[in-house]
Enzyme design. Sequence first.
Site, PDB file in Angstrom:
ATOM      1  N   LYS A 170     -52.667  99.555 -44.721  1.00 53.69           N
ATOM      2  CA  LYS A 170     -51.784  98.402 -44.931  1.00 53.69           C
ATOM      3  C   LYS A 170     -52.645  97.146 -44.985  1.00 53.69           C
ATOM      4  O   LYS A 170     -53.758  97.133 -44.459  1.00 53.69           O
ATOM      5  CB  LYS A 170     -50.786  98.279 -43.760  1.00 53.69           C
ATOM      6  CG  LYS A 170     -49.588  97.419 -44.059  1.00 53.69           C
ATOM      7  CD  LYS A 170     -48.497  98.177 -44.803  1.00 53.69           C
ATOM      8  CE  LYS A 170     -47.393  97.263 -45.252  1.00 53.69           C
ATOM      9  NZ  LYS A 170     -46.256  97.987 -45.834  1.00 53.69           N
ATOM     10  N   ASP A 183     -45.054  94.630 -50.610  1.00 56.53           N
ATOM     11  CA  ASP A 183     -44.316  94.643 -49.335  1.00 56.53           C
ATOM     12  C   ASP A 183     -43.654  93.272 -49.262  1.00 56.53           C
ATOM     13  O   ASP A 183     -43.540  92.592 -50.303  1.00 56.53           O
ATOM     14  CB  ASP A 183     -45.269  94.879 -48.143  1.00 56.53           C
ATOM     15  CG  ASP A 183     -44.514  95.141 -46.833  1.00 56.53           C
ATOM     16  OD1 ASP A 183     -43.913  96.214 -46.701  1.00 56.53           O
ATOM     17  OD2 ASP A 183     -44.497  94.262 -45.947  1.00 56.53           O
TER      18      ASP A 183
HETATM   19  P1  NDP Z   1     -38.802  91.269 -49.653  1.00 56.25           P
HETATM   20  O1  NDP Z   1     -39.819  90.212 -49.401  1.00 56.25           O
HETATM   21  O2  NDP Z   1     -38.418  91.602 -51.031  1.00 56.25           O
HETATM   22  O3  NDP Z   1     -37.461  90.937 -48.841  1.00 56.25           O
HETATM   23  C1  NDP Z   1     -37.462  90.772 -47.468  1.00 56.25           C
HETATM   24  C2  NDP Z   1     -36.103  90.283 -47.059  1.00 56.25           C
HETATM   25  O4  NDP Z   1     -36.046  90.187 -45.637  1.00 56.25           O
HETATM   26  C3  NDP Z   1     -35.802  88.882 -47.564  1.00 56.25           C
HETATM   27  O5  NDP Z   1     -34.426  88.761 -47.764  1.00 56.25           O
HETATM   28  C4  NDP Z   1     -36.264  87.998 -46.424  1.00 56.25           C
HETATM   29  O6  NDP Z   1     -35.608  86.749 -46.370  1.00 56.25           O
HETATM   30  C5  NDP Z   1     -35.888  88.834 -45.222  1.00 56.25           C
HETATM   31  N1  NDP Z   1     -36.826  88.550 -44.117  1.00 56.25           N
HETATM   32  C6  NDP Z   1     -38.178  88.648 -44.148  1.00 56.25           C
HETATM   33  N2  NDP Z   1     -38.700  88.286 -42.956  1.00 56.25           N
HETATM   34  C7  NDP Z   1     -37.648  87.945 -42.196  1.00 56.25           C
HETATM   35  C8  NDP Z   1     -37.533  87.483 -40.857  1.00 56.25           C
HETATM   36  N3  NDP Z   1     -38.610  87.299 -40.096  1.00 56.25           N
HETATM   37  N4  NDP Z   1     -36.273  87.260 -40.393  1.00 56.25           N
HETATM   38  C9  NDP Z   1     -35.180  87.461 -41.176  1.00 56.25           C
HETATM   39  N5  NDP Z   1     -35.240  87.884 -42.443  1.00 56.25           N
HETATM   40  C10 NDP Z   1     -36.447  88.119 -42.936  1.00 56.25           C
HETATM   41  O7  NDP Z   1     -39.356  92.567 -48.879  1.00 56.25           O
HETATM   42  P2  NDP Z   1     -38.946  94.081 -49.090  1.00 56.25           P
HETATM   43  O8  NDP Z   1     -37.502  94.176 -49.397  1.00 56.25           O
HETATM   44  O9  NDP Z   1     -39.941  94.705 -49.971  1.00 56.25           O
HETATM   45  O10 NDP Z   1     -39.228  94.653 -47.626  1.00 56.25           O
HETATM   46  C11 NDP Z   1     -38.245  94.676 -46.586  1.00 56.25           C
HETATM   47  C12 NDP Z   1     -38.667  95.644 -45.507  1.00 56.25           C
HETATM   48  O11 NDP Z   1     -38.781  96.951 -46.074  1.00 56.25           O
HETATM   49  C13 NDP Z   1     -40.005  95.374 -44.837  1.00 56.25           C
HETATM   50  O12 NDP Z   1     -39.943  95.805 -43.497  1.00 56.25           O
HETATM   51  C14 NDP Z   1     -40.955  96.266 -45.615  1.00 56.25           C
HETATM   52  O13 NDP Z   1     -42.116  96.586 -44.871  1.00 56.25           O
HETATM   53  C15 NDP Z   1     -40.081  97.481 -45.811  1.00 56.25           C
HETATM   54  N6  NDP Z   1     -40.455  98.379 -46.888  1.00 56.25           N
HETATM   55  C16 NDP Z   1     -40.552  97.924 -48.180  1.00 56.25           C
HETATM   56  C17 NDP Z   1     -40.880  98.809 -49.188  1.00 56.25           C
HETATM   57  C18 NDP Z   1     -40.891  98.399 -50.604  1.00 56.25           C
HETATM   58  O14 NDP Z   1     -41.063  99.281 -51.467  1.00 56.25           O
HETATM   59  N7  NDP Z   1     -40.685  97.142 -50.943  1.00 56.25           N
HETATM   60  C19 NDP Z   1     -41.215 100.215 -48.894  1.00 56.25           C
HETATM   61  C20 NDP Z   1     -40.993 100.600 -47.521  1.00 56.25           C
HETATM   62  C21 NDP Z   1     -40.662  99.689 -46.582  1.00 56.25           C
HETATM   63  P3  NDP Z   1     -36.173  85.494 -47.224  1.00 56.25           P
HETATM   64  O15 NDP Z   1     -35.678  85.714 -48.624  1.00 56.25           O
HETATM   65  O16 NDP Z   1     -35.567  84.304 -46.553  1.00 56.25           O
HETATM   66  O17 NDP Z   1     -37.652  85.551 -47.094  1.00 56.25           O
END
Ligand code: NDP
Length: 444
Positions: free
Chosen positions: A126, A166
């Site tokens: 990572k 991510d």
């Molecule tokens: P994105 O950046 O596309 O979206 C993240 C979302 O979560 C956004 O809506 C963001 O809000 C919100 N968010 C992020 N940090 C916080 C926080 N501290 N408090 C509240 N809301 C928060 O990321 P992904 O959708 O890609 O990833 C989401 C999760 O899934 C993570 O844990 C990631 O590690 C996991 N994941 C992702 C994969 C992928 O293929 N993308 C694969 C496997 C796991 P805002 O818009 O305000 O930033």
Amino acid sequence: MSYVDEVLERVKTKNAAEPEFLQAVEEVLESIRPVVEANEELYRKEAILERITEPDRQFKFRVAWVDDNGQAQVNTGYRVQFNNAIGPYKGGLRLHPSVYLGIIKFLGFEQVFKNSLTGLPIGGGKGGSDFDPKGKSDREVMAFCQSFMTELYKYIGADVDVPAGDIGTGAREIGYLYGQYKRITRLYEGVLTGKGLTYGGSLARTEATGYGLLYMTEELLKSHGQDMAGKTCVVSGAGNVAIYAIQKAHQLGAKCVTCSDSTGWIYDPEGIDVDLLKEVKEVKRARLTEYAAARPSAEYHEGRGVWSVKCDVALPCATQNELLIDDAKALVANGCIAVCEGANMPTTLDATQYLQENGVYFVPGKAANAGGVATSALEMSQNSERLSWTFEEVDAKLKDIMVNIYHNIDDAAKRYGKEGNYVAGANIAGFEKVVDAMLAQGVC
Ligand code: NDP
């Protein structure tokens, strides 16, 4: 003292300032206890637990770039190569101000077991940076990505370590990173996944994590005599995972009534409008207030709160430690039957235990969100054979993989007398394969 307790103590002393990493290690080691106890002498002699909790190597580097005002900025970049016993390191790059070494180590550690569960030959790693792409111009993001890759390229490669997206790293960032890698190395190879479709990306990769989460949830419900159709779901997040989870849930006949971002959340009793959400988040990169402004049925609330909404299924898809003990209590009180994690470690340990003790089916992220990395591995396969598969082909493989993971973790839990404990099942099944490979390859 048992071998597990000994190693847990040691990991706590060595990594005292990294609570997220300790939380992940504790969860895994606690749930593989029966496997370790059955093989204690061998594992101790081979120092399996010490080796599996210590990254192979970790890089930390300065990322200097110039903003639109001509001001030089400095961020910190990280790449942790955790374990490559079963294949090249594989895992995303997180760009978020909260990133420090402990977050990257926790994610890298989890990735080892998740990648093992996919059944594909990928090890765990990572990376990321405390750079915040929010509010930056495209040129600033490009400047950061080019500087980041100018250091990172030394440590990665299609058969060495293959980063991906991510939080904060989407199609735009992957494009800039890939361009810089190619420019420096002159190699056109599958060194990153999540690439655009015109330059080696895989169809269905964008949708894969969210879709995979729903394939897993559907299989879970099916095996308990239930169905996704007609279920009400609450979802957190409004990013890549959340958007495609909501889309697939709707295709399966369920209704998702919430989503959230880091400032607030939406309750939309008519069901989240995915096209509108995509427009707000993927195109405009705006706040959820814009969703509420455009949708009469939606209410916007400041802060957190999605878990207080009555539901059958909860899908945390935002970030780590976002579903706390009081949220778990609210879900149980409201009759929630399943929690499947789209994000990595969104549920705290005490909340997880509470849900399990109260009969809620709980599938941890390392199993439930493995569709993303699995499809990344399919992208690597397509890059290696210089072919592109159709959307349907990739989606069908993704579904097979998720259904297999479900049965694999279900069986592993049953083998150790922990039927229905999918946390134990996922950790055990992921661990067994990695340990087998480690033992076969000698002490290294
Ligand atoms: P994105 O950046 O596309 O979206 C993240 C979302 O979560 C956004 O809506 C963001 O809000 C919100 N968010 C992020 N940090 C916080 C926080 N501290 N408090 C509240 N809301 C928060 O990321 P992904 O959708 O890609 O990833 C989401 C999760 O899934 C993570 O844990 C990631 O590690 C996991 N994941 C992702 C994969 C992928 O293929 N993308 C694969 C496997 C796991 P805002 O818009 O305000 O930033």
